[in-house]
Design an enzyme around this catalytic site. Structure first.
Site, PDB file in Angstrom:
ATOM      1  N   HIS A   1      -0.863   4.842 -12.725  1.00 56.45           N
ATOM      2  CA  HIS A   1       0.258   5.473 -12.017  1.00 56.45           C
ATOM      3  C   HIS A   1       0.799   6.665 -12.819  1.00 56.45           C
ATOM      4  O   HIS A   1       1.111   7.710 -12.248  1.00 56.45           O
ATOM      5  CB  HIS A   1       1.403   4.470 -11.811  1.00 56.45           C
ATOM      6  CG  HIS A   1       1.067   3.280 -10.962  1.00 56.45           C
ATOM      7  ND1 HIS A   1       1.146   1.992 -11.419  1.00 56.45           N
ATOM      8  CD2 HIS A   1       0.664   3.181  -9.669  1.00 56.45           C
ATOM      9  CE1 HIS A   1       0.817   1.150 -10.454  1.00 56.45           C
ATOM     10  NE2 HIS A   1       0.508   1.841  -9.380  1.00 56.45           N
TER      11      HIS A   1
ATOM     12  N   LYS B   1       4.481  -8.567  -1.188  1.00 51.50           N
ATOM     13  CA  LYS B   1       3.975  -9.110  -2.457  1.00 51.50           C
ATOM     14  C   LYS B   1       5.067  -9.864  -3.206  1.00 51.50           C
ATOM     15  O   LYS B   1       6.221  -9.457  -3.201  1.00 51.50           O
ATOM     16  CB  LYS B   1       3.488  -7.970  -3.343  1.00 51.50           C
ATOM     17  CG  LYS B   1       2.292  -7.231  -2.790  1.00 51.50           C
ATOM     18  CD  LYS B   1       1.920  -6.063  -3.687  1.00 51.50           C
ATOM     19  CE  LYS B   1       0.741  -5.291  -3.125  1.00 51.50           C
ATOM     20  NZ  LYS B   1       0.454  -4.091  -3.921  1.00 51.50           N
TER      21      LYS B   1
ATOM     22  N   ARG C   1      -8.300   5.921  -6.183  1.00 46.28           N
ATOM     23  CA  ARG C   1      -9.095   5.448  -7.306  1.00 46.28           C
ATOM     24  C   ARG C   1     -10.566   5.388  -6.944  1.00 46.28           C
ATOM     25  O   ARG C   1     -11.422   5.774  -7.691  1.00 46.28           O
ATOM     26  CB  ARG C   1      -8.609   4.064  -7.766  1.00 46.28           C
ATOM     27  CG  ARG C   1      -7.288   4.109  -8.493  1.00 46.28           C
ATOM     28  CD  ARG C   1      -6.656   2.754  -8.526  1.00 46.28           C
ATOM     29  NE  ARG C   1      -6.427   2.277  -7.176  1.00 46.28           N
ATOM     30  CZ  ARG C   1      -6.096   1.049  -6.866  1.00 46.28           C
ATOM     31  NH1 ARG C   1      -5.977   0.144  -7.798  1.00 46.28           N
ATOM     32  NH2 ARG C   1      -5.885   0.723  -5.606  1.00 46.28           N
TER      33      ARG C   1
ATOM     34  N   SER D   1      -2.083  -3.245 -10.714  1.00 49.75           N
ATOM     35  CA  SER D   1      -1.015  -4.030 -11.352  1.00 49.75           C
ATOM     36  C   SER D   1      -1.429  -5.500 -11.448  1.00 49.75           C
ATOM     37  O   SER D   1      -1.178  -6.158 -12.463  1.00 49.75           O
ATOM     38  CB  SER D   1       0.285  -3.883 -10.564  1.00 49.75           C
ATOM     39  OG  SER D   1       0.658  -2.521 -10.540  1.00 49.75           O
TER      40      SER D   1
HETATM   41  N1  COA Z   1      -3.614   3.466 -10.866  1.00 45.21           N
HETATM   42  C1  COA Z   1      -3.601   2.154 -11.038  1.00 45.21           C
HETATM   43  N2  COA Z   1      -3.298   1.277 -10.047  1.00 45.21           N
HETATM   44  C2  COA Z   1      -3.001   1.803  -8.856  1.00 45.21           C
HETATM   45  C3  COA Z   1      -2.996   3.166  -8.607  1.00 45.21           C
HETATM   46  C4  COA Z   1      -3.323   4.029  -9.683  1.00 45.21           C
HETATM   47  N3  COA Z   1      -3.343   5.344  -9.552  1.00 45.21           N
HETATM   48  N4  COA Z   1      -2.673   3.370  -7.320  1.00 45.21           N
HETATM   49  C5  COA Z   1      -2.477   2.168  -6.787  1.00 45.21           C
HETATM   50  N5  COA Z   1      -2.679   1.226  -7.713  1.00 45.21           N
HETATM   51  C6  COA Z   1      -2.599  -0.226  -7.538  1.00 45.21           C
HETATM   52  C7  COA Z   1      -1.196  -0.714  -7.452  1.00 45.21           C
HETATM   53  O1  COA Z   1      -0.715  -1.113  -8.727  1.00 45.21           O
HETATM   54  C8  COA Z   1      -1.346  -1.901  -6.528  1.00 45.21           C
HETATM   55  O2  COA Z   1      -1.747  -3.015  -7.289  1.00 45.21           O
HETATM   56  P1  COA Z   1      -1.424  -4.492  -6.767  1.00 45.21           P
HETATM   57  O3  COA Z   1      -1.938  -4.612  -5.362  1.00 45.21           O
HETATM   58  O4  COA Z   1      -2.142  -5.332  -7.719  1.00 45.21           O
HETATM   59  O5  COA Z   1       0.090  -4.632  -6.845  1.00 45.21           O
HETATM   60  C9  COA Z   1      -2.519  -1.542  -5.622  1.00 45.21           C
HETATM   61  O6  COA Z   1      -3.210  -0.540  -6.312  1.00 45.21           O
HETATM   62  C10 COA Z   1      -2.092  -1.028  -4.293  1.00 45.21           C
HETATM   63  O7  COA Z   1      -1.201   0.047  -4.505  1.00 45.21           O
HETATM   64  P2  COA Z   1      -0.461   0.749  -3.312  1.00 45.21           P
HETATM   65  O8  COA Z   1      -1.414   1.076  -2.251  1.00 45.21           O
HETATM   66  O9  COA Z   1       0.360   1.855  -3.889  1.00 45.21           O
HETATM   67  O10 COA Z   1       0.403  -0.388  -2.740  1.00 45.21           O
HETATM   68  P3  COA Z   1       1.792  -0.787  -3.143  1.00 45.21           P
HETATM   69  O11 COA Z   1       2.012  -2.171  -2.722  1.00 45.21           O
HETATM   70  O12 COA Z   1       2.032  -0.476  -4.579  1.00 45.21           O
HETATM   71  O13 COA Z   1       2.692   0.219  -2.250  1.00 45.21           O
HETATM   72  C11 COA Z   1       3.754   1.072  -0.261  1.00 45.21           C
HETATM   73  C12 COA Z   1       2.583   0.287  -0.845  1.00 45.21           C
HETATM   74  C13 COA Z   1       5.050   0.540  -0.804  1.00 45.21           C
HETATM   75  C14 COA Z   1       3.640   2.525  -0.665  1.00 45.21           C
HETATM   76  C15 COA Z   1       3.689   0.961   1.277  1.00 45.21           C
HETATM   77  O14 COA Z   1       3.562  -0.392   1.609  1.00 45.21           O
HETATM   78  C16 COA Z   1       4.935   1.509   1.937  1.00 45.21           C
HETATM   79  O15 COA Z   1       5.098   2.710   2.065  1.00 45.21           O
HETATM   80  N6  COA Z   1       5.837   0.603   2.384  1.00 45.21           N
HETATM   81  C17 COA Z   1       7.079   0.967   3.034  1.00 45.21           C
HETATM   82  C18 COA Z   1       7.054   0.562   4.494  1.00 45.21           C
HETATM   83  C19 COA Z   1       6.446   1.651   5.331  1.00 45.21           C
HETATM   84  O16 COA Z   1       6.918   2.763   5.404  1.00 45.21           O
HETATM   85  N7  COA Z   1       5.355   1.298   6.034  1.00 45.21           N
HETATM   86  C20 COA Z   1       4.689   2.243   6.908  1.00 45.21           C
HETATM   87  C21 COA Z   1       3.532   2.898   6.225  1.00 45.21           C
HETATM   88  S1  COA Z   1       2.102   2.312   7.032  1.00 45.21           S
END
Ligand code: COA
Length: 164
Positions: A20, A44, A93, A131
């Protein structure tokens, strides 16, 4: 009116990893300011509370005046609307990220057509981490020191020392 280019970098950040951090640092080459937005309402179950996650990110970026950390609840596009921000920053990624990212970027653009998602490639050094993987390795005593910022390393060490 400020002409700063600002992006929101959303996620659950439980906890923030060097993957990140890599995206934020790359993002700062494109944007003047980045708001790291920690989602309140993901499905989560978290290891760290929202306030702990926010504090860990703030500590990580304490020397970056152009990085802000916020919590958001509800739709991401509503948070952008309230802040009058038009760009979402996301990291890719691997090819496997693409389908999901394509879907949420499309949905966000449908909900709010003047919002665009900007994708940056995560460094190859970090393309395999998430994560959850970090938490699992830390739980069983594996070395994750190079993969997380120092404040997160300390927090994970303390958390899992208590478990042991
Ligand atoms: N390096 C390392 N890890 C990374 C990464 C990076 N560059 N990018 C993503 N990851 C990891 C994250 O740590 C996460 O790990 P985990 O699943 O073990 O926790 C995984 O990849 C998924 O990350 P991400 O896709 O960013 O999901 P998230 O749960 O962290 O975030 C939101 C998702 C919050 C951005 C999304 O659900 C959201 O916008 N929610 C709000 C509601 C909304 O508006 N919904 C409509 C959109 S469809």
């Amino acid at each position: 009116m400020s002409s700063d280019k600002i992006a929101v970098y959303p996620g659950s950040f439980d906890p923030i990893t060097m993957g990140h951090v890599d995206i934020v640092e790359r993002g700062l080459r494109v944007f003047d300011r980045i708001v790291i937005a920690v989602a309140v309402n993901t499905t989560k179950t978290g290891l760290f509370t929202l306030e702990e996650r926010k504090a860990l990110i703030e500590k990580t970026f304490e020397n970056y005046p152009n990085v802000e950390v916020a919590l958001f609840e509800g739709l991401l596009v509503d948070f952008l609307r309230i802040r009058n921000i038009k760009s979402i920053l996301r990291g890719l990624r691997a090819i496997s990220d693409f389908d999901y990212e394509f879907q949420i970027a499309g949905m966000n653009n449908t909900l709010c057509p003047d919002v665009d998602t900007v994708f940056l490639m995560t460094s190859q050094k970090y393309y395999y981490i998430s994560s959850s993987v970090i938490k699992e390795v830390a739980r069983f005593g594996g070395n994750i020191a190079e993969l997380v910022p120092a404040p997160v390393y300390e927090a994970l060490s303390t958390r899992f020392a208590k478990v042991k």
